[in-house]
Design a protein around this motif. Structure first.
Motif, PDB file in Angstrom:
ATOM      1  N   SER A 288      -2.053   8.424  23.322  1.00  0.00           N
ATOM      2  CA  SER A 288      -2.703   7.381  24.116  1.00  0.00           C
ATOM      3  C   SER A 288      -4.213   7.516  23.940  1.00  0.00           C
ATOM      4  CB  SER A 288      -2.314   7.487  25.594  1.00  0.00           C
ATOM      5  OG  SER A 288      -2.616   8.769  26.098  1.00  0.00           O
ATOM      6  N   SER A 289      -4.892   6.387  23.929  1.00  0.00           N
ATOM      7  CA  SER A 289      -6.334   6.367  23.722  1.00  0.00           C
ATOM      8  C   SER A 289      -7.005   5.582  24.837  1.00  0.00           C
ATOM      9  CB  SER A 289      -6.672   5.708  22.380  1.00  0.00           C
ATOM     10  OG  SER A 289      -6.174   6.459  21.315  1.00  0.00           O
ATOM     11  N   SER A 290      -8.045   6.168  25.377  1.00  0.00           N
ATOM     12  CA  SER A 290      -8.805   5.443  26.391  1.00  0.00           C
ATOM     13  C   SER A 290      -9.606   4.338  25.712  1.00  0.00           C
ATOM     14  CB  SER A 290      -9.742   6.406  27.128  1.00  0.00           C
ATOM     15  OG  SER A 290     -10.668   6.979  26.229  1.00  0.00           O
ATOM     16  N   TYR A 291     -10.006   3.347  26.506  1.00  0.00           N
ATOM     17  CA  TYR A 291     -10.775   2.249  25.937  1.00  0.00           C
ATOM     18  C   TYR A 291     -11.672   1.642  27.008  1.00  0.00           C
ATOM     19  CZ  TYR A 291      -7.511  -1.063  28.094  1.00  0.00           C
ATOM     20  OH  TYR A 291      -6.766  -1.771  28.995  1.00  0.00           O
ATOM     21  N   GLY A 292     -12.586   0.821  26.542  1.00  0.00           N
ATOM     22  CA  GLY A 292     -13.461   0.064  27.430  1.00  0.00           C
ATOM     23  C   GLY A 292     -14.385   0.924  28.264  1.00  0.00           C
ATOM     24  N   GLU A 293     -14.600   0.485  29.508  1.00  0.00           N
ATOM     25  CA  GLU A 293     -15.514   1.177  30.416  1.00  0.00           C
ATOM     26  C   GLU A 293     -15.054   2.595  30.715  1.00  0.00           C
ATOM     27  OE1 GLU A 293     -16.522  -1.003  33.985  1.00  0.00           O
ATOM     28  OE2 GLU A 293     -16.567  -2.883  32.865  1.00  0.00           O
ATOM     29  N   TYR A 294     -13.732   2.783  30.797  1.00  0.00           N
ATOM     30  CA  TYR A 294     -13.208   4.124  31.084  1.00  0.00           C
ATOM     31  C   TYR A 294     -13.541   5.092  29.951  1.00  0.00           C
ATOM     32  CZ  TYR A 294     -10.074   7.760  32.732  1.00  0.00           C
ATOM     33  OH  TYR A 294      -9.564   8.960  33.190  1.00  0.00           O
ATOM     34  N   ARG A 295     -13.405   4.632  28.718  1.00  0.00           N
ATOM     35  CA  ARG A 295     -13.750   5.478  27.569  1.00  0.00           C
ATOM     36  C   ARG A 295     -15.241   5.807  27.606  1.00  0.00           C
ATOM     37  NH1 ARG A 295     -10.886   6.370  22.909  1.00  0.00           N
ATOM     38  NH2 ARG A 295     -12.057   7.258  21.205  1.00  0.00           N
ATOM     39  N   ASN A 296     -16.071   4.805  27.931  1.00  0.00           N
ATOM     40  CA  ASN A 296     -17.512   5.043  28.043  1.00  0.00           C
ATOM     41  C   ASN A 296     -17.812   6.065  29.128  1.00  0.00           C
ATOM     42  OD1 ASN A 296     -17.996   3.208  26.010  1.00  0.00           O
ATOM     43  ND2 ASN A 296     -18.409   1.512  27.415  1.00  0.00           N
TER      44      ASN A 296
ATOM     45  N   ILE B 202     -14.049  14.882  28.090  1.00  0.00           N
ATOM     46  CA  ILE B 202     -14.070  14.686  26.642  1.00  0.00           C
ATOM     47  C   ILE B 202     -12.688  14.941  26.037  1.00  0.00           C
ATOM     48  CG2 ILE B 202     -14.797  17.020  25.985  1.00  0.00           C
ATOM     49  CD1 ILE B 202     -16.134  13.709  24.513  1.00  0.00           C
ATOM     50  N   ASP B 203     -11.904  15.818  26.670  1.00  0.00           N
ATOM     51  CA  ASP B 203     -10.546  16.102  26.195  1.00  0.00           C
ATOM     52  C   ASP B 203      -9.588  14.954  26.502  1.00  0.00           C
ATOM     53  OD1 ASP B 203     -11.374  18.704  25.442  1.00  0.00           O
ATOM     54  OD2 ASP B 203     -11.073  19.411  27.496  1.00  0.00           O
ATOM     55  N   ALA B 204      -9.937  14.104  27.448  1.00  0.00           N
ATOM     56  CA  ALA B 204      -9.056  13.019  27.883  1.00  0.00           C
ATOM     57  C   ALA B 204      -9.371  11.682  27.215  1.00  0.00           C
ATOM     58  CB  ALA B 204      -9.130  12.867  29.398  1.00  0.00           C
ATOM     59  N   VAL B 205     -10.305  11.667  26.283  1.00  0.00           N
ATOM     60  CA  VAL B 205     -10.637  10.416  25.593  1.00  0.00           C
ATOM     61  C   VAL B 205      -9.422   9.928  24.810  1.00  0.00           C
ATOM     62  CG1 VAL B 205     -12.095   9.375  23.808  1.00  0.00           C
ATOM     63  CG2 VAL B 205     -13.102  10.907  25.513  1.00  0.00           C
ATOM     64  N   ASP B 206      -8.828  10.816  24.030  1.00  0.00           N
ATOM     65  CA  ASP B 206      -7.592  10.548  23.294  1.00  0.00           C
ATOM     66  C   ASP B 206      -6.626  11.683  23.612  1.00  0.00           C
ATOM     67  OD1 ASP B 206      -8.459   8.203  21.821  1.00  0.00           O
ATOM     68  OD2 ASP B 206      -9.701   9.564  20.626  1.00  0.00           O
ATOM     69  N   LEU B 207      -5.436  11.350  24.095  1.00  0.00           N
ATOM     70  CA  LEU B 207      -4.468  12.375  24.501  1.00  0.00           C
ATOM     71  C   LEU B 207      -3.349  12.476  23.468  1.00  0.00           C
ATOM     72  CD1 LEU B 207      -4.235  11.521  28.296  1.00  0.00           C
ATOM     73  CD2 LEU B 207      -5.396  13.473  27.256  1.00  0.00           C
ATOM     74  N   SER B 208      -3.205  13.659  22.895  1.00  0.00           N
ATOM     75  CA  SER B 208      -2.140  13.901  21.915  1.00  0.00           C
ATOM     76  C   SER B 208      -0.853  14.288  22.645  1.00  0.00           C
ATOM     77  CB  SER B 208      -2.555  15.028  20.968  1.00  0.00           C
ATOM     78  OG  SER B 208      -2.559  16.269  21.664  1.00  0.00           O
ATOM     79  N   MET B 209       0.232  14.442  21.889  1.00  0.00           N
ATOM     80  CA  MET B 209       1.503  14.892  22.469  1.00  0.00           C
ATOM     81  C   MET B 209       1.344  16.272  23.105  1.00  0.00           C
ATOM     82  SD  MET B 209       4.185  13.032  22.372  1.00  0.00           S
ATOM     83  CE  MET B 209       4.846  11.618  21.577  1.00  0.00           C
ATOM     84  N   LEU B 210       0.639  17.170  22.423  1.00  0.00           N
ATOM     85  CA  LEU B 210       0.469  18.521  22.962  1.00  0.00           C
ATOM     86  C   LEU B 210      -0.386  18.507  24.234  1.00  0.00           C
ATOM     87  CD1 LEU B 210       0.049  20.609  19.681  1.00  0.00           C
ATOM     88  CD2 LEU B 210       2.083  20.343  21.117  1.00  0.00           C
TER      89      LEU B 210
END
Length: 186
Positions: free
Chosen positions: A27-35, A54-62
């Motif tokens: 899953s990938s954050s986007y928009g204002e939340y990503r900013n 910064i770790d939650a910008v893009d969440l991998s399976m692990l």
């Protein structure tokens, strides 16, 4: 020592892609939340596991596995949240185990076992995707689908196809060996 066949090499490549996929965004954050996440990288996103924004910008399976495992152990009496987290922990572990077993059975040239674990891989992926969509976790106001959301089902189908090719090749080799032995016996 037996020769490694092309269908085994292809399945090894698929297994490698699946393993790498565990580190790519589900899953990938986007928009204002990503900013917000990127502009406040050192704020703790999940204190219990030392996860920063910064770790939650893009969440991998692990990373999802770590988060769900934390939620399962720290649900503070919320049974729904605990059960949801446990379900996702089980699905991610099934996904990881099936990838590792596909890798193992590819090395051992056991295509039927590969088919079984590819079906488990597809089922775990589809169930996890269904769960994320049905809970409105994906897509949401903050997150959208990452690369691995789409990765594992087509990969499982490709492993199944390669394994079927392996079965056909094995049967043809056995038949050719029998015919050769029959011809030499005369």
């Amino acid at each position: 020592m037996k020769k490694i066949k092309i269908h085994q090499i292809v399945n090894l490549i698929f297994s490698g892609i699946a393993l790498i996929g565990l580190l790519l965004p589900y899953s990938s954050s986007y928009g204002e939340y990503r900013n917000f996440l990127t502009s406040n990288p050192d704020i703790l996103f999940a204190k219990e596991i030392g996860f920063k924004n910064i770790d939650a910008v893009d969440l991998s399976m692990l990373e999802n596995l770590r988060l769900y495992f934390c939620l399962a152990n720290n649900s503070h009496g919320n049974d729904w949240l605990k059960n949801e987290a446990i379900i996702n922990v089980v699905l991610i572990i099934a996904l990881i185990a099936s990838i590792l077993l596909i890798l193992l059975f590819t090395l051992l040239n056991k295509p039927v076992a590969n088919i079984v674990f590819a079906l488990i891989l597809a089922a775990a992926s589809l169930l996890m995707n269904y769960d994320a969509v049905s809970r409105h976790a994906l897509p949401s106001d903050n997150y959208t689908f990452g690369f691995t959301y789409y990765l594992y089902t087509p990969l499982a189908v490709a492993v199944i196809v390669c394994s079927i090719v392996g079965i056909v090749i094995k049967k043809k080799e056995k038949k050719a060996a029998r015919l050769s032995n029959f011809a030499h016996a005369k």
